[in-house]
Design an enzyme around this catalytic site. Sequence first.
Site, PDB file in Angstrom:
ATOM      1  N   HIS A 158      35.850  -0.881 -38.514  1.00 13.60           N
ATOM      2  CA  HIS A 158      34.563  -0.887 -38.533  1.00 13.60           C
ATOM      3  C   HIS A 158      33.751  -2.475 -38.194  1.00 13.60           C
ATOM      4  O   HIS A 158      34.548  -3.276 -38.155  1.00 13.60           O
ATOM      5  CB  HIS A 158      33.798  -0.259 -40.108  1.00 13.60           C
ATOM      6  CG  HIS A 158      34.131  -1.512 -40.887  1.00 13.60           C
ATOM      7  ND1 HIS A 158      33.122  -2.636 -41.319  1.00 13.60           N
ATOM      8  CD2 HIS A 158      35.065  -1.513 -41.787  1.00 13.60           C
ATOM      9  CE1 HIS A 158      33.445  -3.391 -42.131  1.00 13.60           C
ATOM     10  NE2 HIS A 158      34.783  -2.889 -42.915  1.00 13.60           N
ATOM     11  N   CYS A 159      32.631  -2.336 -37.787  1.00 12.06           N
ATOM     12  CA  CYS A 159      31.908  -3.629 -37.539  1.00 12.06           C
ATOM     13  C   CYS A 159      30.980  -3.955 -38.457  1.00 12.06           C
ATOM     14  O   CYS A 159      30.896  -3.251 -39.407  1.00 12.06           O
ATOM     15  CB  CYS A 159      31.577  -3.728 -36.074  1.00 12.06           C
ATOM     16  SG  CYS A 159      30.401  -2.672 -35.633  1.00 12.06           S
ATOM     17  N   MET A 160      29.954  -4.512 -38.092  1.00  5.32           N
ATOM     18  CA  MET A 160      28.613  -4.770 -39.141  1.00  5.32           C
ATOM     19  C   MET A 160      28.125  -3.457 -39.472  1.00  5.32           C
ATOM     20  O   MET A 160      27.448  -3.086 -40.478  1.00  5.32           O
ATOM     21  CB  MET A 160      27.670  -5.552 -38.402  1.00  5.32           C
ATOM     22  CG  MET A 160      28.306  -7.122 -38.299  1.00  5.32           C
ATOM     23  SD  MET A 160      28.427  -8.007 -39.890  1.00  5.32           S
ATOM     24  CE  MET A 160      26.822  -8.483 -40.040  1.00  5.32           C
ATOM     25  N   THR A 161      27.808  -2.499 -38.380  1.00 10.94           N
ATOM     26  CA  THR A 161      26.967  -1.178 -38.658  1.00 10.94           C
ATOM     27  C   THR A 161      27.756  -0.022 -38.380  1.00 10.94           C
ATOM     28  O   THR A 161      27.339   0.956 -38.698  1.00 10.94           O
ATOM     29  CB  THR A 161      25.780  -1.328 -37.842  1.00 10.94           C
ATOM     30  OG1 THR A 161      26.138  -1.458 -36.473  1.00 10.94           O
ATOM     31  CG2 THR A 161      24.981  -2.634 -38.251  1.00 10.94           C
ATOM     32  N   ARG A 162      28.843  -0.048 -37.712  1.00 11.03           N
ATOM     33  CA  ARG A 162      29.586   1.096 -36.950  1.00 11.03           C
ATOM     34  C   ARG A 162      30.976   1.408 -37.475  1.00 11.03           C
ATOM     35  O   ARG A 162      31.892   0.306 -37.811  1.00 11.03           O
ATOM     36  CB  ARG A 162      29.620   1.125 -35.663  1.00 11.03           C
ATOM     37  CG  ARG A 162      28.237   0.877 -34.786  1.00 11.03           C
ATOM     38  CD  ARG A 162      28.339   0.697 -33.192  1.00 11.03           C
ATOM     39  NE  ARG A 162      26.996   0.694 -33.004  1.00 11.03           N
ATOM     40  CZ  ARG A 162      26.829   0.461 -31.517  1.00 11.03           C
ATOM     41  NH1 ARG A 162      27.851   0.511 -30.409  1.00 11.03           N
ATOM     42  NH2 ARG A 162      25.670   0.174 -30.999  1.00 11.03           N
TER      43      ARG A 162
END
Length: 504
Positions: A29-33
């Site tokens: 995952h990244c910051m939002t996804r």
Amino acid sequence: MATEDKNRATAAAILPLVGGAANVESIAHCMTRLRLGLHDRSLVDDEALKAVPAVMGVVEDDTYQIVLGPGTVARVTLEFEQLVEEGRASSETPAPVHTAEELADKGAALKARQKAKNSTPFKLFLRRIANIFVPLIPALIGCGIIAGLNGLLVNLGWLTSVTPALASMASGFMALIAVFVGYNTAKEFGGTPILGGAVAAIIVFPGVANIDAFGQTLAPGQGGVLGALGAAVLAVYVEKWCRRWVPEALDVLVTPTLTVLISGLVTIFGLMYVAGEVSSAIGTFADWLLSTGGAGAGFLLGGFFLPLVMLGLHQALIPIHTTLIEQQGFTVLLPILAMAGAGQVGAAAAVYLRLPRNESIRRTIRSAMPAGLLGVGEPLIYGVSLPLGRPFITACVGGAFGGGFVGLFNQLGDSVGSTAIGPSGWALFPLLDGNHGLGSTIAIYAGGLLVGYVAGFVATYFFGFSKSLLAEFNVSQEPAPSTVAATGPAAASGDSQAKEPAGV
């Protein structure tokens, strides 16, 4: 609905819409996804995914990306990973065995039974520790071989303009190994890997030399891989606490900050000192053990290593090996433990000669012997010696004598070590190092292998078979009906319960 239940419900809603656990190849995952690697993109239901309340949208790229928003994505990812693990575990079924060799069947059954016994909490914990260090082995091997090559060139006085570059290649990874251990630890224990690496990086940062703790000035690298492991585990627990209590709107800012701050302070003013003392004690004890009782210690280590492997306890040695490599440049334990494989090779050769009529077992030995010489002992263990029973014990005797030989030279002052972990047998030669020159080190290790081969062969040839064992196995396995007759009614009736090792 509680936040944890809400996140798990979101994860549970997403999983079947991306094809289930079997279709998930990777999770990140990244910051939002939430970013998923998928085996089959056609199994994804885009419209249904977009209809999930917490899903803000989907994006197709190198990975399939589900937009969940800051804060929420980290929590849902943890739940999603757990669901995928559970789904994979529940769908696993035993692979069918496609072999007519009853001995191989018995070895596979024994291996499976031992694996089930090894699923205790303590052994599962050791397995998690091993999972942290095993991914580092390729780099340890590559850098170790470069270090050995560089040492050889330095001793010969060749390519003096190149050796500094080789030294940098060989030492760069070891200088930062704590960071990789921290990263893998956080990943294994369910935290954010990069936060584990960030906290562990404190240990190797040169600026810690300006800090005093417990009345002592800290040194960069103090505590080593053990300190990095402890720091990353602490970071995981701090992060999980933050995820539970910090509001989602602030999660992306507050959680990483508190994780690094709290874990970093404890690492600097506690863990580095404690782990440094433990690491020093490990190195001191290993030196003392082999310098005072080298032959006896080597005999016990070489003889009991394979039983430790079967019990799953050998994984506890991996951090010890890594600590010794980090401190001394090589681990003196691995060449001794490698003698266990030499005993297996010698025992297999004796079995080959003692069962001249059993072409099935002899064929197995011929195919497995090259791997055994290179240190891959599992085919010989589970395909030959362990199912037979007594030859496994005599193979351990061979390993004991080989270990005692190498340990004796350690006691006499000739340390024999390995600059990496993983390889064994002949494959360990390029990684050998010691305190009295490469030639001496290679000669001692080769001598240990030869002693292990001979001792394993002699012990198995003369003591590895009872009369009943010879009568049972020294028969022709061709054609198939004679195999059924030799193996008895249990095998003929398809009894799924494997017999105990024969002849013990």
